[in-house]
Design a protein around this motif. Structure first.
Motif, short mmCIF file in Angstrom:
data_model
loop_
_atom_site.label_atom_id
_atom_site.label_comp_id
_atom_site.label_asym_id
_atom_site.label_seq_id
_atom_site.Cartn_x
_atom_site.Cartn_y
_atom_site.Cartn_z
N LEU A 76 0.59 -1.37 -0.15
CA LEU A 76 -0.17 -0.12 0.30
C LEU A 76 0.48 1.10 -0.20
N THR A 77 1.76 1.58 -0.06
CA THR A 77 2.94 2.02 -0.80
C THR A 77 3.36 2.62 -2.16
N ILE A 78 3.56 3.34 -3.01
CA ILE A 78 3.08 3.28 -4.18
C ILE A 78 3.73 4.31 -4.56
N GLU A 79 5.06 4.28 -5.75
CA GLU A 79 5.64 5.34 -6.27
C GLU A 79 4.55 6.39 -6.87
N ALA A 80 4.64 7.27 -6.65
CA ALA A 80 4.30 8.86 -7.93
C ALA A 80 4.86 8.81 -9.10
N SER A 81 3.63 8.84 -10.10
CA SER A 81 3.97 8.93 -11.40
C SER A 81 4.68 10.37 -12.02
N VAL A 82 6.02 10.45 -13.08
CA VAL A 82 6.74 11.30 -13.39
C VAL A 82 5.43 12.63 -13.51
N PRO A 83 4.78 12.47 -14.21
CA PRO A 83 3.92 13.81 -14.22
C PRO A 83 2.41 13.64 -12.89
N GLU A 84 2.68 13.13 -11.88
CA GLU A 84 1.74 13.14 -10.89
C GLU A 84 2.73 14.10 -10.19
N VAL A 85 3.98 13.61 -9.91
CA VAL A 85 5.54 13.90 -8.90
C VAL A 85 4.96 15.94 -9.86
N GLU A 86 5.55 15.84 -10.89
CA GLU A 86 5.29 17.05 -11.32
C GLU A 86 4.16 18.34 -11.31
N ALA A 87 2.68 17.52 -11.11
CA ALA A 87 1.88 17.67 -11.10
C ALA A 87 2.04 18.84 -9.07
N PHE A 88 2.04 17.93 -8.49
CA PHE A 88 2.13 18.15 -7.19
C PHE A 88 3.15 19.17 -6.60
N ASN A 89 4.12 18.89 -7.62
CA ASN A 89 5.97 19.98 -7.42
C ASN A 89 4.77 21.93 -7.81
N ASN A 90 4.55 21.75 -9.08
CA ASN A 90 3.52 22.79 -9.44
C ASN A 90 3.13 23.42 -8.93
N ILE A 91 2.20 22.94 -7.60
CA ILE A 91 1.25 23.31 -6.51
C ILE A 91 1.96 23.58 -5.19
N LEU A 92 2.82 22.68 -5.09
CA LEU A 92 3.47 23.15 -3.66
C LEU A 92 4.67 24.32 -3.93
N VAL A 126 -5.19 15.22 -8.07
CA VAL A 126 -4.14 15.24 -9.72
C VAL A 126 -4.01 13.07 -9.64
N ILE A 127 -4.40 12.80 -8.37
CA ILE A 127 -4.53 11.13 -9.27
C ILE A 127 -5.50 10.83 -10.85
N ASN A 128 -7.05 11.65 -9.78
CA ASN A 128 -7.60 11.59 -11.34
C ASN A 128 -7.44 12.42 -11.96
N GLY A 129 -6.44 13.46 -12.56
CA GLY A 129 -6.40 14.36 -13.75
C GLY A 129 -7.16 15.58 -13.82
N ASN A 130 -7.59 15.73 -12.20
CA ASN A 130 -8.61 17.04 -12.86
C ASN A 130 -7.46 18.33 -11.78
N THR A 131 -7.95 19.66 -11.94
CA THR A 131 -7.44 20.72 -11.57
C THR A 131 -7.43 20.82 -9.57
N ALA A 132 -6.02 20.55 -9.23
CA ALA A 132 -5.99 21.16 -7.39
C ALA A 132 -6.31 22.02 -7.16
N ASN A 133 -7.10 22.17 -6.57
CA ASN A 133 -6.90 23.70 -5.21
C ASN A 133 -6.52 23.44 -4.40
N ASP A 134 -7.16 23.28 -3.36
CA ASP A 134 -7.01 23.87 -1.89
C ASP A 134 -4.84 22.91 -1.69
N VAL A 135 -4.83 23.20 -0.68
CA VAL A 135 -4.05 22.09 -0.28
C VAL A 135 -3.69 21.94 1.05
N ASP A 136 -4.43 20.40 1.50
CA ASP A 136 -4.45 19.92 2.68
C ASP A 136 -3.45 19.28 3.30
#
Length: 346
Positions: A76-92, A126-136
Protein backbone atom coordinates in the motif's frame (compact mmCIF):
# COMPACT_ATOMS: atom_id res chain seq x y z
CA UNK A 1 12.17 6.23 1.53
CA UNK A 2 13.80 8.10 4.36
CA UNK A 3 12.92 10.11 7.46
CA UNK A 4 15.56 11.93 9.55
CA UNK A 5 16.00 11.20 13.24
CA UNK A 6 13.59 13.12 15.44
CA UNK A 7 14.77 15.21 18.40
CA UNK A 8 11.66 14.24 20.41
CA UNK A 9 10.08 10.83 20.92
CA UNK A 10 7.48 9.79 18.39
CA UNK A 11 4.00 8.62 19.44
CA UNK A 12 4.07 4.87 19.96
CA UNK A 13 7.60 4.82 21.37
CA UNK A 14 8.49 3.58 24.84
CA UNK A 15 9.91 6.51 26.77
CA UNK A 16 11.66 7.42 30.01
CA UNK A 17 11.07 10.52 32.14
CA UNK A 18 11.40 11.60 35.74
CA UNK A 19 8.51 12.91 37.78
CA UNK A 20 8.42 13.58 41.52
CA UNK A 21 12.11 12.56 41.73
CA UNK A 22 11.15 9.11 40.44
CA UNK A 23 12.09 7.44 37.17
CA UNK A 24 9.05 6.54 35.08
CA UNK A 25 8.74 4.43 31.95
CA UNK A 26 5.79 4.09 29.65
CA UNK A 27 4.36 4.42 26.15
CA UNK A 28 4.13 7.85 24.57
CA UNK A 29 0.52 7.87 23.33
CA UNK A 30 0.17 11.29 21.67
CA UNK A 31 -0.56 14.98 22.20
CA UNK A 32 -3.39 16.61 24.14
CA UNK A 33 -5.32 19.85 23.56
CA UNK A 34 -2.71 21.89 25.39
CA UNK A 35 0.12 20.24 23.44
CA UNK A 36 1.17 18.15 26.42
CA UNK A 37 2.62 14.68 25.91
CA UNK A 38 0.32 11.85 27.05
CA UNK A 39 2.24 8.93 28.51
CA UNK A 40 0.75 5.66 29.71
CA UNK A 41 3.13 4.66 32.48
CA UNK A 42 4.18 1.24 33.72
CA UNK A 43 1.26 1.21 36.16
CA UNK A 44 -1.34 1.79 33.42
CA UNK A 45 -1.99 5.42 34.42
CA UNK A 46 -1.87 8.37 32.04
CA UNK A 47 0.67 11.06 32.86
CA UNK A 48 0.80 14.50 31.26
CA UNK A 49 4.22 16.06 30.54
CA UNK A 50 4.41 19.66 29.29
CA UNK A 51 8.16 19.85 28.65
CA UNK A 52 9.23 17.79 25.64
CA UNK A 53 12.87 17.83 26.76
CA UNK A 54 11.98 15.94 29.94
CA UNK A 55 11.07 12.85 27.91
CA UNK A 56 13.46 10.63 25.95
CA UNK A 57 13.11 7.43 23.93
CA UNK A 58 13.76 4.37 26.11
CA UNK A 59 15.95 2.91 23.37
CA UNK A 60 17.52 5.84 21.47
CA UNK A 61 19.29 3.46 19.07
CA UNK A 62 16.05 1.76 18.01
CA UNK A 63 13.56 4.47 17.21
CA UNK A 64 9.91 4.30 16.17
CA UNK A 65 9.68 3.77 12.40
CA UNK A 66 7.71 5.90 9.96
CA UNK A 67 4.12 5.02 9.06
CA UNK A 68 4.97 3.67 5.63
CA UNK A 69 6.74 0.66 7.14
CA UNK A 70 3.35 -0.58 8.39
CA UNK A 71 2.09 -0.77 4.82
CA UNK A 72 5.05 -1.84 2.69
CA UNK A 73 4.41 -5.56 3.16
CA UNK A 74 0.81 -5.18 2.01
CA UNK A 75 1.81 -3.16 -1.05
CA UNK A 76 0.00 0.00 0.00
CA UNK A 77 2.95 2.30 -0.62
CA UNK A 78 3.08 3.25 -4.29
CA UNK A 79 5.55 5.47 -6.12
CA UNK A 80 3.95 8.48 -7.81
CA UNK A 81 4.29 8.73 -11.58
CA UNK A 82 6.46 11.40 -13.19
CA UNK A 83 3.44 13.50 -14.33
CA UNK A 84 1.93 13.24 -10.84
CA UNK A 85 5.17 14.35 -9.20
CA UNK A 86 5.35 17.29 -11.61
CA UNK A 87 1.74 18.24 -10.80
CA UNK A 88 2.44 18.15 -7.05
CA UNK A 89 5.66 20.14 -7.50
CA UNK A 90 3.83 22.86 -9.43
CA UNK A 91 1.29 23.18 -6.61
CA UNK A 92 3.81 23.09 -3.78
CA UNK A 93 6.10 25.74 -5.23
CA UNK A 94 3.34 28.33 -4.71
CA UNK A 95 4.39 31.02 -2.25
CA UNK A 96 2.13 31.77 0.72
CA UNK A 97 2.26 35.56 1.27
CA UNK A 98 4.01 37.02 3.14
CA UNK A 99 6.27 33.98 3.57
CA UNK A 100 7.85 31.14 1.59
CA UNK A 101 6.23 28.22 -0.27
CA UNK A 102 4.26 25.14 0.75
CA UNK A 103 7.34 23.05 -0.01
CA UNK A 104 9.53 25.15 2.25
CA UNK A 105 7.29 24.36 5.23
CA UNK A 106 7.12 20.66 4.28
CA UNK A 107 10.91 20.50 4.06
CA UNK A 108 11.38 22.16 7.45
CA UNK A 109 8.97 19.76 9.17
CA UNK A 110 10.46 16.67 7.49
CA UNK A 111 14.02 17.80 8.21
CA UNK A 112 13.20 17.81 11.93
CA UNK A 113 12.23 14.13 11.77
CA UNK A 114 8.44 14.42 11.57
CA UNK A 115 6.18 12.95 8.91
CA UNK A 116 4.21 15.36 6.75
CA UNK A 117 1.90 14.45 3.87
CA UNK A 118 -0.58 15.94 1.48
CA UNK A 119 -4.00 14.36 1.94
CA UNK A 120 -7.57 14.81 0.77
CA UNK A 121 -8.78 16.62 -2.31
CA UNK A 122 -5.34 17.75 -3.53
CA UNK A 123 -4.12 14.16 -3.77
CA UNK A 124 -7.41 12.83 -5.16
CA UNK A 125 -7.51 15.46 -7.90
CA UNK A 126 -3.92 14.93 -9.00
CA UNK A 127 -4.52 11.17 -9.24
CA UNK A 128 -7.69 11.53 -11.32
CA UNK A 129 -6.27 14.31 -13.48
CA UNK A 130 -8.49 17.13 -12.26
CA UNK A 131 -7.28 20.59 -11.26
CA UNK A 132 -6.26 20.62 -7.60
CA UNK A 133 -7.19 23.69 -5.57
CA UNK A 134 -6.84 23.52 -1.79
CA UNK A 135 -3.71 22.11 -0.17
CA UNK A 136 -4.31 20.03 2.98
CA UNK A 137 -1.33 18.82 4.97
CA UNK A 138 -1.19 16.39 7.90
CA UNK A 139 1.80 15.98 10.20
CA UNK A 140 3.06 14.18 13.28
CA UNK A 141 4.90 17.30 14.45
CA UNK A 142 3.29 18.66 17.65
CA UNK A 143 1.90 22.17 17.36
CA UNK A 144 3.91 23.31 20.38
CA UNK A 145 6.96 22.89 18.14
CA UNK A 146 5.46 23.82 14.81
CA UNK A 147 3.95 27.18 15.83
CA UNK A 148 7.33 28.87 16.44
CA UNK A 149 8.41 27.54 13.04
CA UNK A 150 5.30 28.93 11.35
CA UNK A 151 5.75 32.30 13.06
CA UNK A 152 9.35 32.54 11.86
CA UNK A 153 8.35 31.63 8.28
CA UNK A 154 5.00 33.39 7.81
CA UNK A 155 4.70 35.93 10.63
CA UNK A 156 3.24 35.73 14.11
CA UNK A 157 -0.18 37.10 13.15
CA UNK A 158 -0.77 35.17 9.95
CA UNK A 159 -2.27 31.95 11.24
CA UNK A 160 -5.31 30.75 13.17
CA UNK A 161 -5.63 27.61 15.25
CA UNK A 162 -8.42 25.24 16.34
CA UNK A 163 -6.90 23.08 19.11
CA UNK A 164 -9.87 20.69 19.38
CA UNK A 165 -9.59 19.88 15.67
CA UNK A 166 -5.79 19.73 15.66
CA UNK A 167 -5.85 22.35 12.91
CA UNK A 168 -3.84 25.41 11.87
CA UNK A 169 -4.58 27.66 8.88
CA UNK A 170 -1.70 29.79 7.64
CA UNK A 171 -2.58 32.79 5.50
CA UNK A 172 -1.92 36.49 5.27
CA UNK A 173 -4.49 38.21 7.49
CA UNK A 174 -5.66 40.31 4.53
CA UNK A 175 -5.61 37.49 1.97
CA UNK A 176 -6.83 33.90 2.41
CA UNK A 177 -5.91 32.37 -0.94
CA UNK A 178 -3.50 30.67 -1.21
CA UNK A 179 -3.31 29.33 2.34
CA UNK A 180 -1.92 26.33 4.19
CA UNK A 181 -4.30 24.02 6.07
CA UNK A 182 -2.26 21.87 8.43
CA UNK A 183 -3.55 19.17 10.78
CA UNK A 184 -2.12 16.74 13.28
CA UNK A 185 -2.91 13.06 12.78
CA UNK A 186 -6.19 12.21 14.45
CA UNK A 187 -5.91 9.78 17.35
CA UNK A 188 -9.01 10.08 19.51
CA UNK A 189 -12.19 12.19 19.60
CA UNK A 190 -11.14 15.10 17.33
CA UNK A 191 -13.45 18.08 17.64
CA UNK A 192 -14.16 17.44 21.32
CA UNK A 193 -12.59 18.45 24.63
CA UNK A 194 -11.14 14.92 24.83
CA UNK A 195 -9.27 15.26 21.53
CA UNK A 196 -5.81 13.73 21.23
CA UNK A 197 -3.45 13.57 18.28
CA UNK A 198 -0.54 11.35 17.32
CA UNK A 199 1.00 9.75 14.23
CA UNK A 200 -0.98 6.61 13.40
CA UNK A 201 -2.33 6.54 9.83
CA UNK A 202 -4.41 3.47 10.62
CA UNK A 203 -6.41 5.62 13.01
CA UNK A 204 -6.26 8.86 11.04
CA UNK A 205 -7.74 7.59 7.80
CA UNK A 206 -10.73 5.96 9.53
CA UNK A 207 -11.89 9.36 10.80
CA UNK A 208 -11.94 10.70 7.23
CA UNK A 209 -14.92 10.14 4.93
CA UNK A 210 -14.15 8.29 1.68
CA UNK A 211 -11.28 6.11 0.49
CA UNK A 212 -10.56 8.53 -2.37
CA UNK A 213 -9.97 11.29 0.23
CA UNK A 214 -7.74 9.07 2.37
CA UNK A 215 -4.61 8.76 0.24
CA UNK A 216 -1.45 10.35 1.68
CA UNK A 217 1.32 11.73 -0.57
CA UNK A 218 4.86 12.20 0.70
CA UNK A 219 6.35 15.06 -1.38
CA UNK A 220 9.88 14.44 -0.12
CA UNK A 221 10.06 10.74 -1.00
CA UNK A 222 7.47 11.09 -3.80
CA UNK A 223 5.19 8.17 -3.01
CA UNK A 224 1.64 7.48 -1.86
CA UNK A 225 0.39 5.67 1.23
CA UNK A 226 -3.06 4.14 0.72
CA UNK A 227 -4.19 2.74 4.10
CA UNK A 228 -7.64 1.63 2.91
CA UNK A 229 -6.12 -0.27 0.00
CA UNK A 230 -8.55 1.22 -2.49
CA UNK A 231 -8.07 4.98 -2.32
CA UNK A 232 -5.87 5.33 -5.41
CA UNK A 233 -8.12 3.13 -7.56
CA UNK A 234 -11.24 4.92 -6.29
CA UNK A 235 -9.66 8.30 -7.07
CA UNK A 236 -8.89 7.23 -10.65
CA UNK A 237 -12.34 5.72 -11.19
CA UNK A 238 -14.27 8.36 -9.21
CA UNK A 239 -15.82 5.96 -6.72
CA UNK A 240 -17.35 6.83 -3.33
CA UNK A 241 -16.51 4.23 -0.69
CA UNK A 242 -17.05 5.23 2.94
CA UNK A 243 -14.14 4.50 5.27
CA UNK A 244 -15.21 6.54 8.32
CA UNK A 245 -15.29 4.59 11.57
CA UNK A 246 -18.50 5.63 13.31
CA UNK A 247 -17.28 4.23 16.62
CA UNK A 248 -14.63 6.96 16.79
CA UNK A 249 -15.82 9.69 19.12
CA UNK A 250 -16.54 12.82 17.16
CA UNK A 251 -19.26 15.47 17.09
CA UNK A 252 -22.44 13.95 15.65
CA UNK A 253 -22.81 16.73 13.09
CA UNK A 254 -19.40 15.89 11.61
CA UNK A 255 -20.39 12.25 11.24
CA UNK A 256 -23.75 13.22 9.78
CA UNK A 257 -22.18 15.59 7.25
CA UNK A 258 -20.85 12.54 5.36
CA UNK A 259 -24.39 12.12 3.99
CA UNK A 260 -24.23 15.51 2.27
CA UNK A 261 -20.67 14.92 1.11
CA UNK A 262 -21.88 11.66 -0.44
CA UNK A 263 -24.30 13.65 -2.61
CA UNK A 264 -21.75 16.40 -3.22
CA UNK A 265 -19.52 13.81 -4.89
CA UNK A 266 -22.45 12.28 -6.77
CA UNK A 267 -23.18 15.73 -8.16
CA UNK A 268 -19.60 15.76 -9.45
CA UNK A 269 -20.12 12.52 -11.36
CA UNK A 270 -18.81 10.02 -8.80
CA UNK A 271 -20.40 6.58 -8.54
CA UNK A 272 -20.74 4.69 -5.25
CA UNK A 273 -20.33 1.18 -3.92
CA UNK A 274 -23.37 -0.79 -2.79
CA UNK A 275 -21.79 -1.07 0.66
CA UNK A 276 -21.56 2.71 0.97
CA UNK A 277 -25.17 3.25 -0.13
CA UNK A 278 -26.33 0.76 2.50
CA UNK A 279 -24.33 2.65 5.13
CA UNK A 280 -25.92 5.94 4.07
CA UNK A 281 -29.39 4.43 4.36
CA UNK A 282 -28.81 2.50 7.59
CA UNK A 283 -26.41 4.66 9.60
CA UNK A 284 -26.25 8.18 8.21
CA UNK A 285 -29.94 8.96 7.72
CA UNK A 286 -30.58 8.50 11.49
CA UNK A 287 -27.48 10.57 12.31
CA UNK A 288 -28.53 13.31 9.92
CA UNK A 289 -32.02 13.41 11.43
CA UNK A 290 -30.38 14.21 14.78
CA UNK A 291 -28.84 17.40 13.41
CA UNK A 292 -30.40 20.73 14.29
CA UNK A 293 -32.14 22.72 11.56
CA UNK A 294 -29.57 25.53 11.37
CA UNK A 295 -26.73 23.03 11.18
CA UNK A 296 -28.44 21.09 8.38
CA UNK A 297 -28.90 24.31 6.39
CA UNK A 298 -25.39 25.64 6.98
CA UNK A 299 -23.79 22.25 6.22
CA UNK A 300 -25.72 21.98 2.95
CA UNK A 301 -24.57 25.45 1.92
CA UNK A 302 -20.96 24.77 2.92
CA UNK A 303 -20.69 21.31 1.36
CA UNK A 304 -22.78 21.70 -1.78
CA UNK A 305 -23.08 25.38 -2.71
CA UNK A 306 -19.95 27.13 -1.47
CA UNK A 307 -17.49 28.22 -4.17
CA UNK A 308 -20.05 27.62 -6.94
CA UNK A 309 -21.25 30.52 -9.11
CA UNK A 310 -24.67 31.90 -8.16
CA UNK A 311 -26.15 30.97 -11.54
CA UNK A 312 -25.40 27.27 -10.83
CA UNK A 313 -27.10 27.12 -7.42
CA UNK A 314 -30.56 26.15 -8.72
CA UNK A 315 -29.12 23.31 -10.80
CA UNK A 316 -27.08 22.00 -7.86
CA UNK A 317 -30.12 22.02 -5.59
CA UNK A 318 -32.24 20.15 -8.14
CA UNK A 319 -29.47 17.65 -8.89
CA UNK A 320 -29.06 16.97 -5.16
CA UNK A 321 -32.80 16.41 -4.79
CA UNK A 322 -32.79 13.96 -7.71
CA UNK A 323 -29.77 12.04 -6.37
CA UNK A 324 -31.27 11.82 -2.88
CA UNK A 325 -34.50 10.47 -4.33
CA UNK A 326 -32.69 7.90 -6.48
CA UNK A 327 -30.67 6.71 -3.47
CA UNK A 328 -33.61 6.18 -1.15
CA UNK A 329 -33.02 9.39 0.79
CA UNK A 330 -36.09 11.26 -0.43
CA UNK A 331 -37.36 11.53 3.15
CA UNK A 332 -34.29 13.62 4.04
CA UNK A 333 -35.04 16.04 1.23
CA UNK A 334 -38.75 16.29 1.86
CA UNK A 335 -38.46 16.59 5.64
CA UNK A 336 -35.52 18.96 5.95
CA UNK A 337 -35.00 20.88 2.71
CA UNK A 338 -38.02 20.99 0.44
CA UNK A 339 -39.67 23.84 2.33
CA UNK A 340 -36.38 25.72 2.87
CA UNK A 341 -35.08 26.37 -0.64
CA UNK A 342 -35.07 30.13 -0.08
CA UNK A 343 -33.02 29.65 3.07
CA UNK A 344 -30.50 27.51 1.18
CA UNK A 345 -30.07 30.26 -1.43
CA UNK A 346 -29.67 33.10 1.08
Amino acid sequence: MKLPDCITPRPGEMVVTYTGLTKMEGEFIGYGLSDELLIKNQFGNTTFINDYLKVRPKNPLKRQSANWEQFQASGLTIEASVPEVEAFNNILETRIPPGPTYMDLITEVWSRGYEIYLVGGTVRDVINGNTANDVDLVTSMPFKLIIPLIESMYGDRNYSRSPQNGFISVACKDKYDPSIDLKNFFLFAPGTTSATFGSDLNRDYKIRDFACNSVYYDPINKFYIDPSGRGIVDSKNKIIHIVKDLTAEHPVYNKASVLLRFFKFMNRGYDYTDESLKLIQKEYIPLFSGMGHLKRISTFKTQLLKKNPIHEVDDIIQKTRMNMTNCGCEEIWMKFYDAHITELKS
